[in-house]
Scaffold this active site. Structure first.
Site, PDB file in Angstrom:
ATOM      1  N   ASP A  63       3.555  -3.369   4.957  1.00 44.26           N
ATOM      2  CA  ASP A  63       4.582  -4.287   4.458  1.00 44.26           C
ATOM      3  C   ASP A  63       5.974  -3.896   4.955  1.00 44.26           C
ATOM      4  OD1 ASP A  63       4.423  -1.918   2.850  1.00 44.26           O
ATOM      5  OD2 ASP A  63       5.685  -2.905   1.358  1.00 44.26           O
ATOM      6  N   ASP A 106      11.077  -2.887   3.497  1.00 48.25           N
ATOM      7  CA  ASP A 106       9.705  -3.151   3.060  1.00 48.25           C
ATOM      8  C   ASP A 106       9.733  -3.861   1.715  1.00 48.25           C
ATOM      9  OD1 ASP A 106      10.219  -1.214   1.180  1.00 48.25           O
ATOM     10  OD2 ASP A 106       8.860   0.276   2.013  1.00 48.25           O
TER      11      ASP A 106
END
Length: 444
Positions: free
Chosen positions: A367, A324
């Protein structure tokens, strides 16, 4: 193709009128009315009826009103119906065209014959003998030729494509030679069948013309919509010419009905490529993330299961990476969620350029991303994760002018563990990378 006085079983103007009203609406009315009046004077001269110019003008106006108002109303009804459709527009539009076109042609035949009877061009007792061949002539032209005339008119009025749901009659850059070969095959088959009907005058022989649906469907599936429409027009025109040349009027209705049936079948064939493209697009949407266009969570895990089975069967290594973006929430807070979405799309585009064709990149959510690396052991996948980590730092962002970094969790999937267990190990490594200060790779 005259079947009875004032009635032809091949009447191309019907197809042109229907197409003109579909494309131009009521603006086509004046010129088509004028053509109807001129045609009436022409018929009077051809049959040497010697009616006065006033009676011919009156007959022409009545005939024009019956013809134009009927086809205008049919075209208006079809456009209104097609524009009201919300899904699977093309197949429904084709079915609507066939139904409304048939009813419109029938109405034009009934009103046209009665208009001629009222004006004295034919006797009232001739109406019953005239309306059926009139209808067949209008029907054949409406069903077969309307798409061709639509294609020609759409070059001047391209807005017609806006309500055809993917069906375009615009010319496309496609090789001409294969089309000419297919067209030649269709023509040769038609000529051969008509010659057989001439040499062996049995009613059953004429039904062989229905075999021409095979090359016509071949044309539809492999050529553009305009070329398919042109092929049907050539087929129907040549049929009319051969019927006249070979004296096959007794079987003329069979040939006209065959043309109509083949054309109707071909139009549904036109819908197949459009439906296939729509289904492909829907499948792609169902399997991909709406923002980044990467594999979504469902599709990624399906492929993961398949790759685990394949790698164990072939005794090959398989690795999984979770990563991420560090402090991504701050990008949303500082620059807005639109900027954050742009960053995610840019990350996905840049990372995909560094991957092999066999690798699968997906978005888990937010994300967080997932990467599947077939035929990669732990050392190789760790090197890939490190390369990606460095590439994140080199991404230049327009919407959020700051440097990016990422945390990576890497695992090589063991032969003794399930997909869920492997994912949990990768997630634990990702969590450890974040806890140890972010911007690093943790592999196990």
């Amino acid at each position: 193709m005259e079947y009875a006085p004032h009635a032809s079983i091949w009447f191309p103007p019907a197809g042109l009128s229907f197409a003109a009203f579909l494309v131009m609406g009521v603006r086509a009315m004046p010129v088509l009315m004028l053509c109807s009046v001129i045609a009436t004077f022409w018929v009077d001269s051809m049959y040497q009826m010697e009616h006065s110019w006033l009676q011919n003008a009156f007959s022409g106006i009545l005939f024009g009103a019956a013809h134009c108002l009927t086809y205008w109303f049919g075209a208006w009804s079809l456009r209104t119906l097609v524009r009201s459709l919300s899904d699977e527009v093309l197949p429904k539009a084709i079915l609507s065209f066939l139904i409304i076109g048939s009813v419109t042609a029938l109405s034009a035949a009934l009103l046209g014959t009665h208009a001629l009877a009222v004006s004295g061009m034919i006797g009232s007792n001739e109406v019953s003998d005239t309306w059926l061949p009139w209808w067949i002539g209008d029907l054949a032209a409406t069903i077969v030729l309307t798409p061709l005339f639509l294609g020609i008119l759409s070059w001047r009025y391209p807005q017609i494509d806006n309500w055809l749901s993917g069906l375009s009659f615009q010319l496309q850059d496609q090789p001409l030679q294969p089309y000419l070969v297919k067209q030649a095959i269709c023509i040769i088959m038609l000529v051969a069948i008509m010659l057989l009907a001439y040499l062996f005058p049995y009613p059953e022989v004429s039904f062989a013309v229905f075999f021409l649906i095979i090359p016509q469907m071949w044309m539809v599936y492999t050529e553009t919509a305009f070329r398919a429409a042109l092929s049907l027009a050539i087929f129907s025109l040549l049929s009319a010419i051969l019927v006249a040349l070979l004296g096959l009027m007794e079987q003329a209705l069979v040939y006209q009905f065959s043309i109509i049936v083949i054309a109707a079948s071909a139009y549904f064939g036109l819908a197949v490529p459009v439906l296939a493209a729509h289904n492909k697009q829907l499948s792609k949407l169902a399997l991909s993330d709406g923002l980044t266009k990467l594999a979504n969570r469902t599709y990624f895990f399906e492929r993961l299961e398949q790759e685990v089975t394949r790698s164990r069967r072939n005794q090959q290594s398989l690795s999984l990476i979770l990563f991420d973006i560090d402090h991504f929430k701050q990008i949303n807070d500082d620059y807005g969620h639109t900027a954050g979405d742009t960053v995610l799309m840019q990350i996905a585009e840049n990372i995909q350029q560094d991957l092999r064709q066999s690798d699968l990149l997906g978005r888990f959510g937010g994300d967080e991303f997932m990467l599947l690396l077939p035929d990669n052991d732990l050392q190789q996948s760790s090197g890939t994760a490190e390369r990606l980590r460095q590439s994140l730092f080199n991404i230049s962002l327009e919407k959020a002018p700051r440097r990016l970094s990422g945390s990576f969790g890497v695992v090589e999937i063991r032969t003794t563990e399930t997909v869920q267990q492997a994912f949990e190990r990768a997630d634990a490594n990702l969590f450890q990378a974040k806890r140890q200060g972010r911007n690093q790779v943790v592999a196990s």
